[in-house]
Design a protein around this motif. Structure first.
Motif, mmCIF file in Angstrom:
data_model
loop_
_atom_site.group_PDB
_atom_site.id
_atom_site.type_symbol
_atom_site.label_atom_id
_atom_site.label_comp_id
_atom_site.label_asym_id
_atom_site.label_seq_id
_atom_site.Cartn_x
_atom_site.Cartn_y
_atom_site.Cartn_z
ATOM 1 N N THR A 51 5.384 -16.925 10.831
ATOM 2 C CA THR A 51 6.525 -16.077 11.190
ATOM 3 C C THR A 51 7.854 -16.627 10.680
ATOM 4 O OG1 THR A 51 6.890 -17.204 13.316
ATOM 5 C CG2 THR A 51 5.321 -15.363 13.297
ATOM 6 N N GLY A 52 7.833 -17.673 9.894
ATOM 7 C CA GLY A 52 9.072 -18.218 9.361
ATOM 8 C C GLY A 52 9.645 -19.325 10.237
ATOM 9 N N PRO A 53 10.758 -19.907 9.844
ATOM 10 C CA PRO A 53 11.635 -19.412 8.762
ATOM 11 C C PRO A 53 11.054 -19.499 7.355
ATOM 12 C CG PRO A 53 12.411 -21.529 9.561
ATOM 13 C CD PRO A 53 11.324 -21.106 10.495
ATOM 14 N N ALA A 54 10.155 -20.442 7.117
ATOM 15 C CA ALA A 54 9.539 -20.525 5.786
ATOM 16 C C ALA A 54 8.260 -19.687 5.759
ATOM 17 C CB ALA A 54 9.228 -21.970 5.437
ATOM 18 N N ILE A 55 8.161 -18.792 4.795
ATOM 19 C CA ILE A 55 6.929 -18.029 4.580
ATOM 20 C C ILE A 55 6.287 -18.588 3.323
ATOM 21 C CG2 ILE A 55 5.912 -15.770 4.139
ATOM 22 C CD1 ILE A 55 7.071 -16.056 6.929
ATOM 23 N N ASN A 56 5.151 -19.241 3.509
ATOM 24 C CA ASN A 56 4.512 -19.949 2.408
ATOM 25 C C ASN A 56 3.463 -19.093 1.697
ATOM 26 O OD1 ASN A 56 5.888 -22.484 2.980
ATOM 27 N ND2 ASN A 56 4.581 -22.620 4.788
ATOM 28 N N GLY A 57 3.238 -19.427 0.440
ATOM 29 C CA GLY A 57 2.168 -18.779 -0.305
ATOM 30 C C GLY A 57 2.609 -17.526 -1.038
ATOM 31 N N THR A 58 1.679 -16.995 -1.819
ATOM 32 C CA THR A 58 1.920 -15.774 -2.589
ATOM 33 C C THR A 58 0.907 -14.689 -2.206
ATOM 34 O OG1 THR A 58 0.518 -16.624 -4.384
ATOM 35 C CG2 THR A 58 2.880 -17.039 -4.555
ATOM 36 N N ASP A 59 0.436 -14.748 -0.968
ATOM 37 C CA ASP A 59 -0.579 -13.784 -0.531
ATOM 38 C C ASP A 59 -0.069 -12.351 -0.595
ATOM 39 O OD1 ASP A 59 -1.767 -16.178 -0.021
ATOM 40 O OD2 ASP A 59 -2.078 -15.862 2.124
ATOM 41 N N LEU A 60 1.197 -12.134 -0.222
ATOM 42 C CA LEU A 60 1.748 -10.781 -0.289
ATOM 43 C C LEU A 60 1.818 -10.289 -1.729
ATOM 44 C CD1 LEU A 60 4.674 -10.933 2.316
ATOM 45 C CD2 LEU A 60 2.464 -9.785 2.572
ATOM 46 N N ARG A 61 2.266 -11.161 -2.620
ATOM 47 C CA ARG A 61 2.359 -10.789 -4.038
ATOM 48 C C ARG A 61 0.997 -10.397 -4.594
ATOM 49 N NH1 ARG A 61 3.030 -15.586 -8.072
ATOM 50 N NH2 ARG A 61 0.771 -15.547 -7.674
ATOM 51 N N ASP A 62 -0.052 -11.107 -4.167
ATOM 52 C CA ASP A 62 -1.381 -10.920 -4.744
ATOM 53 C C ASP A 62 -2.269 -9.964 -3.949
ATOM 54 O OD1 ASP A 62 -0.513 -12.827 -6.559
ATOM 55 O OD2 ASP A 62 -1.437 -14.490 -5.476
ATOM 56 N N ALA A 63 -1.727 -9.379 -2.887
ATOM 57 C CA ALA A 63 -2.556 -8.604 -1.958
ATOM 58 C C ALA A 63 -3.079 -7.299 -2.535
ATOM 59 C CB ALA A 63 -1.776 -8.316 -0.672
ATOM 60 N N THR A 64 -2.387 -6.735 -3.514
ATOM 61 C CA THR A 64 -2.802 -5.425 -4.030
ATOM 62 C C THR A 64 -3.540 -5.523 -5.362
ATOM 63 O OG1 THR A 64 -0.736 -5.061 -5.238
ATOM 64 C CG2 THR A 64 -0.792 -4.377 -2.926
ATOM 65 N N GLY A 65 -3.352 -6.620 -6.076
ATOM 66 C CA GLY A 65 -3.962 -6.753 -7.394
ATOM 67 C C GLY A 65 -3.211 -6.036 -8.499
ATOM 68 N N THR A 66 -2.083 -5.417 -8.172
ATOM 69 C CA THR A 66 -1.325 -4.659 -9.168
ATOM 70 C C THR A 66 -0.205 -5.472 -9.807
ATOM 71 O OG1 THR A 66 0.134 -3.773 -7.449
ATOM 72 C CG2 THR A 66 -1.823 -2.481 -8.011
ATOM 73 N N ILE A 67 0.159 -6.598 -9.193
ATOM 74 C CA ILE A 67 1.210 -7.459 -9.731
ATOM 75 C C ILE A 67 0.535 -8.591 -10.490
ATOM 76 C CG2 ILE A 67 3.171 -8.943 -9.185
ATOM 77 C CD1 ILE A 67 3.604 -7.273 -6.655
ATOM 78 N N GLN A 68 0.748 -8.622 -11.800
ATOM 79 C CA GLN A 68 0.043 -9.559 -12.659
ATOM 80 C C GLN A 68 1.017 -10.516 -13.350
ATOM 81 O OE1 GLN A 68 -3.322 -9.603 -12.842
ATOM 82 N NE2 GLN A 68 -3.482 -7.853 -11.460
ATOM 83 N N PHE A 69 0.497 -11.673 -13.721
ATOM 84 C CA PHE A 69 1.314 -12.675 -14.415
ATOM 85 C C PHE A 69 1.941 -12.102 -15.681
ATOM 86 C CE2 PHE A 69 1.515 -16.035 -17.708
ATOM 87 C CZ PHE A 69 2.517 -16.814 -17.139
ATOM 88 N N GLY A 70 1.199 -11.255 -16.372
ATOM 89 C CA GLY A 70 1.694 -10.677 -17.615
ATOM 90 C C GLY A 70 2.895 -9.766 -17.443
#
Length: 217
Positions: free
Chosen positions: A137-156
């Motif tokens: 719940t913060g203040p620090a939210i660690n990781g990239t789970d939200l970024r990677d949760a859908t599979g639509t956001i790619q490194f490229g």
């Protein structure tokens, strides 16, 4: 007779007129391009501002779609735990996003226990005794789970690894603003929470959930 005069006699008036129209249109187009072209000096502050990646703006744009996707795919925690226990590979294929360390969308209602550094234990009925759910719940939210949760956001999609990492941080900050800013996250112990969120399957017996929606009941 001069060369120009001879040439003008050889070309029909219709052709000359067509050439004139073409020249006029070309000149008008060049003028329009010039008026709409913004000259930015390389190395100037304006140049840096145009090229710089803005993680918070990216997070503001990306999080609503991530939230919508996660809420639409979230699996009840007890159902997911049973599936992972029965056949982890099949559960990963059915419910997870990503290959090596998939991210799962999950929902649960539970009682918040002890917390440390903004991470709380949550007791959820119907789960095996050896399965722990932790909620960050913060203040620090660690990781990239939200970024990677859908599979639509790619490194490229990004210029480099730094932008890719910063995109995840921007999404996490936007989640905090939208989801957690309205909650007294310092005093959750003993309260019942209803959560929809994501976690990466690093440890099948210990889920660290990042919320996309959270209600304190």
């Amino acid at each position: 007779m001069s060369t120009l005069s001879t040439f003008s006699h050889q070309v029909s008036p219709r052709t000359l007129k067509r050439w004139g129209v073409t020249l006029a249109v070309t000149l008008a187009l060049l003028v329009a391009i010039g008026l709409n072209t913004k000259v930015v000096k390389i190395g100037s502050a304006e140049d840096a501002a145009e090229q710089a990646f803005a993680p918070d703006k990216y997070g503001e744009k990306a999080f609503p779609e991530i939230q919508k996707s996660v809420m639409g795919r979230a699996v009840d925690a007890a159902t997911l735990a049973t599936a992972l226990n029965a056949d982890a590979n099949a559960a990963k294929t059915k419910y997870g996003v990503g290959d090596a360390l998939p991210v799962f969308s999950v929902s649960f209602t539970g009682v918040v226990g002890a917390g440390s550094s903004g991470i709380y234990q949550v007791k959820v009925a119907g789960l095996p005794d050896d399965l722990k759910i932790r909620l960050q719940t913060g203040p620090a939210i660690n990781g990239t789970d939200l970024r990677d949760a859908t599979g639509t956001i790619q490194f490229g999609d990004f210029k480099n690894q730094i932008e890719y990492q910063n995109a995840g941080s921007g999404i996490n900050r936007e989640m905090k603003k939208v989801v957690l800013s309205k909650i007294d996250t310092a005093n959750l112990s003993g309260k019942t929470v209803k959560v929809t969120g994501v976690f990466r399957l690093l440890n099948p017996k210990n889920w660290l959930v990042t919320p996309v929606e959270m209600v304190v009941q």
